[in-house]
Motif scaffolding. Structure first.
Motif, PDB file in Angstrom:
ATOM      1  N   GLY A  38       1.008  -1.203   0.270  1.00 31.98           N
ATOM      2  CA  GLY A  38      -0.309   0.148   0.032  1.00 31.98           C
ATOM      3  C   GLY A  38       1.018   0.988   0.293  1.00 31.98           C
ATOM      4  N   ASP A  39       2.199   1.057   0.320  1.00 31.62           N
ATOM      5  CA  ASP A  39       3.212   2.206  -0.223  1.00 31.62           C
ATOM      6  C   ASP A  39       3.703   1.990  -0.637  1.00 31.62           C
ATOM      7  N   LEU A  40       3.729   2.761  -2.244  1.00 37.44           N
ATOM      8  CA  LEU A  40       4.349   2.180  -3.491  1.00 37.44           C
ATOM      9  C   LEU A  40       5.772   3.081  -3.164  1.00 37.44           C
ATOM     10  N   LYS A  41       6.975   2.914  -3.067  1.00 36.03           N
ATOM     11  CA  LYS A  41       8.246   3.867  -2.403  1.00 36.03           C
ATOM     12  C   LYS A  41       8.580   3.837  -3.710  1.00 36.03           C
ATOM     13  N   ASP A  42       9.389   5.545  -3.849  1.00 34.86           N
ATOM     14  CA  ASP A  42      10.351   6.297  -4.586  1.00 34.86           C
ATOM     15  C   ASP A  42      11.619   6.525  -3.970  1.00 34.86           C
ATOM     16  N   TYR A  43      12.617   5.493  -4.739  1.00 34.61           N
ATOM     17  CA  TYR A  43      14.569   5.233  -4.643  1.00 34.61           C
ATOM     18  C   TYR A  43      15.086   6.210  -5.744  1.00 34.61           C
ATOM     19  N   LYS A  44      15.951   7.108  -5.298  1.00 27.98           N
ATOM     20  CA  LYS A  44      16.138   8.706  -6.013  1.00 27.98           C
ATOM     21  C   LYS A  44      17.676   8.615  -5.288  1.00 27.98           C
ATOM     22  N   PHE A  45      18.822   7.957  -6.232  1.00 26.91           N
ATOM     23  CA  PHE A  45      19.290   8.216  -6.960  1.00 26.91           C
ATOM     24  C   PHE A  45      20.539   9.317  -7.282  1.00 26.91           C
ATOM     25  N   ILE A  70      21.539   7.431  -1.117  1.00 29.86           N
ATOM     26  CA  ILE A  70      20.079   6.739  -1.731  1.00 29.86           C
ATOM     27  C   ILE A  70      18.843   7.669  -1.329  1.00 29.86           C
ATOM     28  N   GLN A  71      18.182   8.141  -1.172  1.00 27.64           N
ATOM     29  CA  GLN A  71      16.963   9.000  -1.149  1.00 27.64           C
ATOM     30  C   GLN A  71      15.602   7.491  -1.227  1.00 27.64           C
ATOM     31  N   VAL A  72      15.288   7.844   0.010  1.00 24.13           N
ATOM     32  CA  VAL A  72      14.406   7.032  -0.195  1.00 24.13           C
ATOM     33  C   VAL A  72      12.304   7.790   0.431  1.00 24.13           C
ATOM     34  N   ASP A  73      11.416   7.790  -0.543  1.00 22.42           N
ATOM     35  CA  ASP A  73      10.401   8.283   0.045  1.00 22.42           C
ATOM     36  C   ASP A  73       9.014   7.484   0.392  1.00 22.42           C
ATOM     37  N   GLY A  74       8.164   7.529   0.990  1.00 17.53           N
ATOM     38  CA  GLY A  74       6.846   7.254   1.095  1.00 17.53           C
ATOM     39  C   GLY A  74       5.800   7.735   2.135  1.00 17.53           C
ATOM     40  N   GLY A  75       4.302   7.182   1.643  1.00 18.02           N
ATOM     41  CA  GLY A  75       3.627   7.577   1.485  1.00 18.02           C
ATOM     42  C   GLY A  75       2.989   9.162   1.452  1.00 18.02           C
TER      43      GLY A  75
END
Length: 280
Positions: free
Chosen positions: A159-166, A176-181
């Motif tokens: 239910g939480d698609l995470k975004d991995y930003k390199f 690596i930045q990880v965003d969620g929610g």
């Protein structure tokens, strides 16, 4: 290395005032040290207009296909010059809509039977009329034809698609930045390449629990290297869900260089990896 800034004094004063207000320290454009300072210098001196085709949400798909293969692209349902071209009846029940020429101008449609089409069309028309580069000063968004891209709605079983930003410097990912929610309770954490948490905050609060290391992290790092190989600095964004890696976007000026790192030490640490002379 001192570099001459080539913009009008008035514009420089406004930029410095905004930077000081956002970051709490003075912007040094002659000897930039932090990543945030170097992003401002790049916006002024880096001729980043030439990067437009990479931030164009439609045209970048060709670059991704050539560099890493189309299997990493989110399936495309259509690209449209105006709202009236969209054939809503032919779209699946869920999809994602975004404009090609800006950031954050997105609509996530989870159930098209419940969407207010009048409101959605009004919002899309307004975005198409706007010119993102005139709002933010990021000239890499300047030479982009405003269009609407509609892609498959991807989701995560959790239910939480995470975004991995390199964050990639001279073709090599470093952080690596990880965003969620993203649409409820936005959280953000940073990791090194060995998936050790880095104690830095960039706008949003940390996740309550450590983010699980993606099982295909090494493949994601390889993708980031390939997509960043041609640039001095770029952030490569990827999604990872259901054991599938998807390309998100490429960003040359993350957060327009105005989101403060806390503590500031990490702004300096990130900045150490970027040689701005490569933009000359």
């Amino acid at each position: 290395m001192k570099k001459r800034v080539r913009k009008t004094p008035g514009k420089i004063r406004m930029l410095k005032a905004k930077f000081k207000r956002k970051h709490g320290y003075s912007l040094d454009l002659e000897n930039p040290r932090t990543l945030s300072e170097k992003i401002q210098w790049i916006k002024l001196n880096g001729n980043i207009k030439r990067f437009s085709k990479y931030v164009d949400k439609f045209r970048v798909r060709n670059y991704v296909k050539e560099k890493i293969g189309e299997q990493y692209l989110i399936p495309l349902f259509g690209v449209y010059d105006n709202v009236n071209q969209i054939e809503w009846g032919k779209l699946p029940n869920s999809f994602a809509m975004k404009t090609t020429h800006g950031a954050t101008w997105n609509l996530i449609v989870k159930d098209k039977t419940r969407i207010n089409r009048v409101s959605a069309k009004r919002k899309l028309r307004r975005w198409l009329r706007l010119r993102y580069y005139t709002i933010t000063g990021e000239s890499n968004y300047r030479n982009i034809k405003p269009r609407i891209v509609i892609e498959k709605f991807i989701k995560d079983p959790t239910g939480d698609l995470k975004d991995y930003k390199f964050f990639c410097f001279h073709g090599e990912p470093k952080f690596i930045q990880v965003d969620g929610g993203r649409f409820s309770n936005h959280k953000r954490d940073f990791y090194d390449l060995d998936w050790n948490n880095i104690p830095v905050r960039l706008k949003y609060k940390h996740f309550q629990e450590p983010v699980t290391k993606p099982s295909r992290l090494n493949e994601m790092l390889t993708i980031a290297r390939k997509l960043s190989a041609d640039f001095a600095f770029v952030r490569v964004d990827l999604y990872y869900t259901n054991e599938q890696i998807y390309f998100g976007e490429i960003t040359f000026t993350p957060a327009n260089g105005f989101k403060p790192f806390r503590p500031r030490y990490y702004d300096e640490l990130f900045g150490q990896f970027l040689d701005i002379s490569k933009y000359i």
